[in-house]
Write an enzyme that holds these catalytic residues in place. Structure first.
Site, PDB file in Angstrom:
ATOM      1  N   GLY A  14      67.122  65.670  50.210  1.00  0.00           N
ATOM      2  CA  GLY A  14      68.027  65.156  49.206  1.00  0.00           C
ATOM      3  C   GLY A  14      67.233  64.521  48.101  1.00  0.00           C
ATOM      4  O   GLY A  14      66.020  64.576  48.110  1.00  0.00           O
ATOM      5  N   GLY A  15      67.924  63.938  47.144  1.00  0.00           N
ATOM      6  CA  GLY A  15      67.351  63.257  46.005  1.00  0.00           C
ATOM      7  C   GLY A  15      65.888  63.502  45.732  1.00  0.00           C
ATOM      8  O   GLY A  15      65.524  64.352  44.949  1.00  0.00           O
ATOM      9  N   MET A  16      65.063  62.740  46.408  1.00  0.00           N
ATOM     10  CA  MET A  16      63.633  62.803  46.173  1.00  0.00           C
ATOM     11  C   MET A  16      62.867  63.187  47.422  1.00  0.00           C
ATOM     12  O   MET A  16      61.663  63.350  47.348  1.00  0.00           O
ATOM     13  CB  MET A  16      63.125  61.420  45.727  1.00  0.00           C
ATOM     14  CG  MET A  16      63.802  60.850  44.519  1.00  0.00           C
ATOM     15  SD  MET A  16      63.426  59.100  44.344  1.00  0.00           S
ATOM     16  CE  MET A  16      61.654  59.211  44.090  1.00  0.00           C
ATOM     17  N   VAL A  19      64.025  64.264  55.153  1.00  0.00           N
ATOM     18  CA  VAL A  19      64.243  63.309  56.230  1.00  0.00           C
ATOM     19  C   VAL A  19      64.112  64.011  57.571  1.00  0.00           C
ATOM     20  O   VAL A  19      64.621  65.122  57.759  1.00  0.00           O
ATOM     21  CB  VAL A  19      65.629  62.640  56.118  1.00  0.00           C
ATOM     22  CG1 VAL A  19      65.823  61.596  57.218  1.00  0.00           C
ATOM     23  CG2 VAL A  19      65.804  62.008  54.750  1.00  0.00           C
ATOM     24  N   LYS A  34      62.003  59.095  56.170  1.00  0.00           N
ATOM     25  CA  LYS A  34      62.235  59.693  54.860  1.00  0.00           C
ATOM     26  C   LYS A  34      60.932  59.635  54.076  1.00  0.00           C
ATOM     27  O   LYS A  34      60.301  58.584  53.982  1.00  0.00           O
ATOM     28  CB  LYS A  34      63.330  58.901  54.132  1.00  0.00           C
ATOM     29  CG  LYS A  34      63.702  59.424  52.751  1.00  0.00           C
ATOM     30  CD  LYS A  34      64.877  58.600  52.204  1.00  0.00           C
ATOM     31  CE  LYS A  34      65.340  59.119  50.852  1.00  0.00           C
ATOM     32  NZ  LYS A  34      66.507  58.350  50.350  1.00  0.00           N
ATOM     33  N   ASP A 128      75.024  53.899  42.509  1.00  0.00           N
ATOM     34  CA  ASP A 128      75.196  55.316  42.842  1.00  0.00           C
ATOM     35  C   ASP A 128      76.129  55.471  44.041  1.00  0.00           C
ATOM     36  O   ASP A 128      75.845  56.206  44.979  1.00  0.00           O
ATOM     37  CB  ASP A 128      73.839  55.966  43.125  1.00  0.00           C
ATOM     38  CG  ASP A 128      73.890  57.486  42.992  1.00  0.00           C
ATOM     39  OD1 ASP A 128      74.810  57.995  42.318  1.00  0.00           O
ATOM     40  OD2 ASP A 128      73.019  58.165  43.567  1.00  0.00           O
TER      41      ASP A 128
END
Length: 465
Positions: A14-16, A19, A34, A128
């Protein structure tokens, strides 16, 4: 890391970051680890955002907030060790079941609101709040996660006077879209947008393109929720979505109270807010499944009079900040914000963006901006608007496919872009475009041969002009 933690299986990206489920040898428990995606590990801006996530979440101690156990750096880059939660994101739950009944919505909002009020009381604005950052556990509990863009309320470096706007457009309050700093009232708005979506099965604002969506969020009142939602519940949600932060609920908890007050228990087919929310075959989930938009806003800037379309410019800078999943299929990447006068899904486009020192000249985002600037300068009569528009559309398709993460589709869209560039009249601008698309392909990990038939595209000798 290997001395203490053993990776067991991937849980997602995800995002950056990616995991993994892991085993903590020292304490004999399973955890989630993560870590930054490989191509971001050396990026100072991405590393700072990652560090901020760990710091923000670790400063909070609440049962509704995912617990941070440990952080570190090894040869692969920085990582965060956090609580492993058996459950699913609210986004996944809604994909299967939305709209949800009012009692379930009230229960979820109450859990999220308690976590937000705790964060606000400790000086942290999440910024967010969205369904993919809320995890519904197997026991029905709700956890707030992904503090990657959280802002300390007293931190002046994160106030958007610098033009920095971060969040996900569908849940972003109008004041933040126009450059105001995020406050607890901003999180209340975002939670209200989540509640609206749970109750109706749709986001409060929808449009055919990003520019129209931006206008609706900024200028139009939220549409009625519909006759299926009790008036008391609808009134509470719409108050949270008020354009004026001062008119919203004073706290996230006040929003939850308003929804609970409008809920009659028991409700047929619903679960009471005090009861666990049943979860089908829970699986471990990780933070940040939905891309987070990190945007720049130029206030009081005149609109460009040129014909380059809004959607392309908006998508380009959206792509600029997401990193466009360049090297990891299925991954969603949020890079460090750029200091820019080009807008994204939150502002009127301009065309004088310069990447910051933390953005490499050959990152996908920087190259995409360079292409957009070349296209904007290609005006009639030397260049036919239709031909340039086709290149523009091809670039937009590249950005969309990159965000989706399908490598085959991304390769095909790059090949199409080369084909459209080859139709332009021979000129220095066409050569610049070709060279830029070569750099873009290479930034995504492709060779020119993979996307341009062995590198025989425009400027390489196969012109039909």
């Amino acid at each position: 890391m290997e001395e203490r933690y053993r990776l067991i299986e991937p849980l997602g990206s995800g995002g950056m970051a990616s995991v993994h489920r892991a085993e903590d040898h020292l304490l004999g428990r399973q955890v989630a680890i993560k870590r930054l995606l490989p191509h971001l590990a050396a990026d100072p801006g991405a590393a700072e955002r990652f560090r901020r996530e760990a710091q923000s979440a670790a400063s909070l101690n609440h049962p509704g907030i995912v617990t941070i156990y440990d952080t570190g750096v090894d040869e692969a880059g920085p990582y965060i060790v956090m609580e492993l939660i058996e459950g699913e994101t609210l986004a996944a739950r809604m994909a299967d079941e939305a709209p949800l009944g009012v009692a379930r919505v009230a229960a979820i909002v109450s859990g999220a609101a308690a976590a937000l009020d705790h964060a606000h009381a400790h000086g942290v604005v999440h910024r967010d709040v969205k369904p993919s950052n809320l995890i519904v556990g197997g026991d029905g509990g709700v956890r707030l996660t992904d503090f990657g863009i959280a802002q300390a309320m007293e931190d002046p470096t994160l106030v958007t006077d610098s033009g920095e706007v971060m969040g996900t457009l569908a849940y972003m309050p109008p004041e933040v879209l126009t450059g105001a700093p995020a406050t607890p009232a901003s999180d209340v708005y975002s939670l209200g947008a989540v509640a609206y979506e749970m109750l109706t099965g749709r986001q409060p604002f929808q449009a055919d393109n990003i520019a129209a969506l931006l206008t609706r969020i900024r200028d139009e009142p939220a549409p009625p929720l519909g006759s299926g939602v009790p008036p008391e519940i609808a009134s509470g949600v719409l108050r949270a979505l008020d354009k004026d932060p001062a008119n919203r609920h004073a706290t996230a908890g006040a929003l939850a109270t308003a929804l609970m007050a409008g809920t009659t228990l028991p409700i047929q087919g619903d679960v009471a807010p005090t009861a666990p929310i049943p979860a089908p075959a829970p699986e471990p989930v990780a933070a940040g499944e939905e891309p987070t938009r990190v945007m720049t806003v130029e206030k009081k800037r005149e609109r460009s009079g040129r014909w380059l379309t809004w959607p392309l410019l908006l998508l380009i800078v959206l792509a600029l900040i997401l990193g466009l999943l360049a090297l990891s299929p299925g991954a969603e990447v949020a890079t460090a914000p750029a200091t820019s006068t080009t807008t994204t899904t939150t502002s009127i486009p301009t065309t004088t963006t310069t990447p910051t020192a933390t953005t490499s000249p050959d990152t996908p985002e920087a190259v995409a901006l360079a292409i957009s600037q070349i296209l904007e300068g290609m005006e009639p009569p030397e260049f036919k608007p239709k031909e340039v528009e086709e290149v523009e559309k091809a670039l937009e398709k590249v950005l969309q496919e990159a965000e989706e993460g399908d490598r085959d589709e991304l390769r095909d869209s790059l090949e199409k872009a080369f084909e459209e560039v080859s139709k332009l009249p021979e000129s220095p601008e066409r050569q610049q475009l070709f060279d830029a698309f070569v750099r873009l392909a290479e930034a995504y990990g492709f060779t020119v041969a993979e996307v341009d038939g062995g590198g025989e595209g425009p400027g390489r000798g196969n012109d039909d002009d």
